[in-house]
Design an enzyme around this catalytic site. Structure first.
Site, PDB file in Angstrom:
ATOM      1  N   TYR A  69      54.128   2.718  73.866  1.00 54.84           N
ATOM      2  CA  TYR A  69      55.212   4.214  72.681  1.00 54.84           C
ATOM      3  C   TYR A  69      55.472   5.447  73.634  1.00 54.84           C
ATOM      4  O   TYR A  69      54.609   5.757  74.469  1.00 54.84           O
ATOM      5  CB  TYR A  69      54.237   4.901  71.850  1.00 54.84           C
ATOM      6  CG  TYR A  69      53.313   3.415  70.946  1.00 54.84           C
ATOM      7  CD1 TYR A  69      54.346   3.106  69.554  1.00 54.84           C
ATOM      8  CD2 TYR A  69      52.072   2.825  71.052  1.00 54.84           C
ATOM      9  CE1 TYR A  69      53.738   2.256  68.866  1.00 54.84           C
ATOM     10  CE2 TYR A  69      51.849   1.830  70.154  1.00 54.84           C
ATOM     11  CZ  TYR A  69      52.508   1.448  68.791  1.00 54.84           C
ATOM     12  OH  TYR A  69      52.069   0.214  68.746  1.00 54.84           O
ATOM     13  N   TRP A 104      53.496   7.880  63.837  1.00 55.55           N
ATOM     14  CA  TRP A 104      51.877   7.488  63.898  1.00 55.55           C
ATOM     15  C   TRP A 104      51.428   8.582  64.664  1.00 55.55           C
ATOM     16  O   TRP A 104      50.393   9.625  64.653  1.00 55.55           O
ATOM     17  CB  TRP A 104      51.004   6.678  64.685  1.00 55.55           C
ATOM     18  CG  TRP A 104      51.475   5.833  65.805  1.00 55.55           C
ATOM     19  CD1 TRP A 104      52.662   5.512  66.139  1.00 55.55           C
ATOM     20  CD2 TRP A 104      50.288   6.136  67.207  1.00 55.55           C
ATOM     21  NE1 TRP A 104      51.956   4.864  67.258  1.00 55.55           N
ATOM     22  CE2 TRP A 104      51.402   5.414  67.855  1.00 55.55           C
ATOM     23  CE3 TRP A 104      49.696   7.071  66.607  1.00 55.55           C
ATOM     24  CZ2 TRP A 104      50.561   5.450  69.428  1.00 55.55           C
ATOM     25  CZ3 TRP A 104      48.325   6.717  68.377  1.00 55.55           C
ATOM     26  CH2 TRP A 104      49.675   6.573  69.002  1.00 55.55           C
ATOM     27  N   PRO A 134      54.042   2.092  78.979  1.00 51.06           N
ATOM     28  CA  PRO A 134      53.586   2.063  77.418  1.00 51.06           C
ATOM     29  C   PRO A 134      54.771   1.301  76.426  1.00 51.06           C
ATOM     30  O   PRO A 134      55.687   0.832  76.648  1.00 51.06           O
ATOM     31  CB  PRO A 134      54.170   3.887  77.603  1.00 51.06           C
ATOM     32  CG  PRO A 134      55.188   4.339  77.729  1.00 51.06           C
ATOM     33  CD  PRO A 134      55.602   3.022  79.054  1.00 51.06           C
ATOM     34  N   HIS A 169      50.617  10.084  76.896  1.00 50.86           N
ATOM     35  CA  HIS A 169      49.862   9.504  76.274  1.00 50.86           C
ATOM     36  C   HIS A 169      48.889   9.526  78.009  1.00 50.86           C
ATOM     37  O   HIS A 169      49.470   8.516  78.239  1.00 50.86           O
ATOM     38  CB  HIS A 169      49.162   8.789  75.446  1.00 50.86           C
ATOM     39  CG  HIS A 169      50.240   7.331  75.178  1.00 50.86           C
ATOM     40  ND1 HIS A 169      51.128   7.452  74.739  1.00 50.86           N
ATOM     41  CD2 HIS A 169      49.312   6.298  74.991  1.00 50.86           C
ATOM     42  CE1 HIS A 169      51.589   6.061  74.597  1.00 50.86           C
ATOM     43  NE2 HIS A 169      49.966   5.384  75.388  1.00 50.86           N
ATOM     44  N   LYS A 209      41.974   0.356  68.965  1.00 50.49           N
ATOM     45  CA  LYS A 209      41.023  -0.397  69.070  1.00 50.49           C
ATOM     46  C   LYS A 209      39.763  -0.554  69.055  1.00 50.49           C
ATOM     47  O   LYS A 209      39.496  -1.351  68.936  1.00 50.49           O
ATOM     48  CB  LYS A 209      41.433  -0.644  71.049  1.00 50.49           C
ATOM     49  CG  LYS A 209      42.897  -0.899  70.862  1.00 50.49           C
ATOM     50  CD  LYS A 209      43.791  -1.520  72.231  1.00 50.49           C
ATOM     51  CE  LYS A 209      44.851  -1.871  72.323  1.00 50.49           C
ATOM     52  NZ  LYS A 209      45.185  -0.852  73.671  1.00 50.49           N
TER      53      LYS A 209
HETATM   54  P1  M7G Z   1      50.387   2.237  74.949  1.00 49.41           P
HETATM   55  O1  M7G Z   1      50.179   2.425  76.398  1.00 49.41           O
HETATM   56  O2  M7G Z   1      51.541   2.911  74.256  1.00 49.41           O
HETATM   57  O3  M7G Z   1      50.540   0.691  74.697  1.00 49.41           O
HETATM   58  O4  M7G Z   1      48.915   3.351  73.857  1.00 49.41           O
HETATM   59  P2  M7G Z   1      49.847  -0.996  74.023  1.00 49.41           P
HETATM   60  O5  M7G Z   1      49.278  -0.527  72.609  1.00 49.41           O
HETATM   61  O6  M7G Z   1      50.167  -1.753  74.582  1.00 49.41           O
HETATM   62  O7  M7G Z   1      48.500  -0.551  75.151  1.00 49.41           O
HETATM   63  C1  M7G Z   1      49.165   3.224  72.810  1.00 49.41           C
HETATM   64  C2  M7G Z   1      47.454   3.251  72.458  1.00 49.41           C
HETATM   65  O8  M7G Z   1      47.535   4.230  70.631  1.00 49.41           O
HETATM   66  C3  M7G Z   1      46.964   1.949  72.305  1.00 49.41           C
HETATM   67  O9  M7G Z   1      45.319   1.753  72.666  1.00 49.41           O
HETATM   68  C4  M7G Z   1      46.550   1.466  70.892  1.00 49.41           C
HETATM   69  O10 M7G Z   1      45.588   0.965  70.704  1.00 49.41           O
HETATM   70  C5  M7G Z   1      46.750   2.854  70.162  1.00 49.41           C
HETATM   71  N1  M7G Z   1      47.659   3.291  68.749  1.00 49.41           N
HETATM   72  C6  M7G Z   1      48.171   2.540  68.197  1.00 49.41           C
HETATM   73  N2  M7G Z   1      48.242   3.369  67.119  1.00 49.41           N
HETATM   74  C7  M7G Z   1      49.433   2.761  66.798  1.00 49.41           C
HETATM   75  C8  M7G Z   1      47.797   4.116  66.524  1.00 49.41           C
HETATM   76  C9  M7G Z   1      47.099   4.829  65.662  1.00 49.41           C
HETATM   77  O11 M7G Z   1      47.433   5.174  64.879  1.00 49.41           O
HETATM   78  N3  M7G Z   1      46.107   5.481  65.786  1.00 49.41           N
HETATM   79  C10 M7G Z   1      45.246   5.885  67.013  1.00 49.41           C
HETATM   80  N4  M7G Z   1      43.986   6.504  66.782  1.00 49.41           N
HETATM   81  N5  M7G Z   1      45.733   4.830  67.553  1.00 49.41           N
HETATM   82  C11 M7G Z   1      46.498   4.014  67.694  1.00 49.41           C
END
Ligand code: M7G
Length: 270
Positions: free
Chosen positions: A206, A108, A204, A210, A140
């Site tokens: 992912y 993604w 994180p 980021h 979110k």
């Molecule tokens: P993280 O710190 O890796 O983990 O943040 P967390 O999800 O436990 O906070 C990844 C961030 O990417 C999160 O705030 C997710 O809401 C956001 N996110 C995840 N996905 C799969 C997507 C997506 O497909 N599009 C967008 N715009 N944001 C995403």
């Protein structure tokens, strides 16, 4: 579980979130419920029992992950959590091999960077392959109100997994995210930098670096001390010591059912 036409079940995660109240709606609700029952009164403080018939139907935001992997299911199930204090040795011996072995897809992220998805939602881009990034609204945030503003900056470089990989070499990139990100949010949404919480997560979900941008007044999930690292502090730390994140211990919470927690347990570190 979602059933396919063949009758086979596939797991899905459906996340329901109550979005912040909108001012006009609150007034409407209060006018409708003028006779609230009293539960407790102490001095100037009064509490009423929850009112069940408030109409919340338009206030719920839904996110669907389908098909959901085991890791997605785990992530959203309620679980016991434990605090880990990860030394640099722990990172090299336990966390890094775990990250390399797991396959939580970051497709993604690549889709956004390559404009194959969410291209029309991009708020700002610095296209430089080394020091550039893309700023998009986070999953979110439904963008209906600024109270829970949530954006993420995804870097163009692909080999930086997390905070642990950062050195002084990444300072120009991090400064760009901080500076240009603030400017872009002020320009597009009118939210000043002094009302933004700009931070990285460790760990994180992912492993493609980021940065999170959230409204200061919003208690965003993951903004607690055991997970959030303010970007401005990260920059300062790297300016003081290029190897800061390759020497310091970092603290984070893990759920008891997470594989990484099991790895720390096996190594006798919890
Ligand atoms: P993280 O710190 O890796 O983990 O943040 P967390 O999800 O436990 O906070 C990844 C961030 O990417 C999160 O705030 C997710 O809401 C956001 N996110 C995840 N996905 C799969 C997507 C997506 O497909 N599009 C967008 N715009 N944001 C995403």
């Amino acid at each position: 579980q979602v059933s396919s036409p063949s009758g086979e079940g596939t797991d899905a995660v459906v996340i329901l979130e109550k979005t912040p109240f909108q001012e006009e709606k609150v007034l409407e609700l209060l006018k409708k419920h003028t006779k609230l029952e009293l539960q407790m009164r102490n001095d100037i403080y009064t509490e009423t029992p929850p009112v069940l018939n408030f109409s919340l139907s338009e206030e719920i935001k839904t996110t669907v992950v389908y098909p959901a992997t085991e890791k997605h299911l785990q992530k959203y199930l309620r679980q016991e959590v434990h605090l880990i204090r990860e030394t640099w040795e722990d990172y090299k011996n336990i966390t890094l091999p775990f990250i390399q072995a797991q396959s939580f897809s970051i497709q993604w992220v690549y889709n956004i960077l390559e404009k194959k998805a969410e291209a029309d939602r991009i708020i700002h881009e610095n296209p430089d392959p080394g020091n550039g990034f893309v700023l998009v609204p986070d999953f979110k945030w439904n963008q209906n109100q600024l109270d829970d503003l949530y954006l993420i900056a995804l870097i163009h470089r692909r080999e930086v997994k997390s905070l642990r990989d950062l050195t002084a070499e990444h300072l120009p990139l991090l400064r760009n995210i901080l500076q240009e990100g603030k400017e872009a949010v002020a320009k597009r949404f009118g939210v000043p930098a002094s009302q933004l919480r700009i931070y990285l997560h460790y760990q994180p979900s992912y492993y493609h670096l980021h940065v999170h941008f959230t409204a200061l007044g919003y208690d965003a999930p993951g903004s607690s001390v055991e997970r959030a690292h303010l970007l401005a502090d990260v920059i300062d730390n790297l300016e003081t010591d290029s190897a800061y994140y390759q020497t310091r211990a970092l603290t984070f919470a893990l759920r008891a059912d997470e594989l990484l927690f099991k790895k720390f347990q096996e190594a006798g570190r919890v």
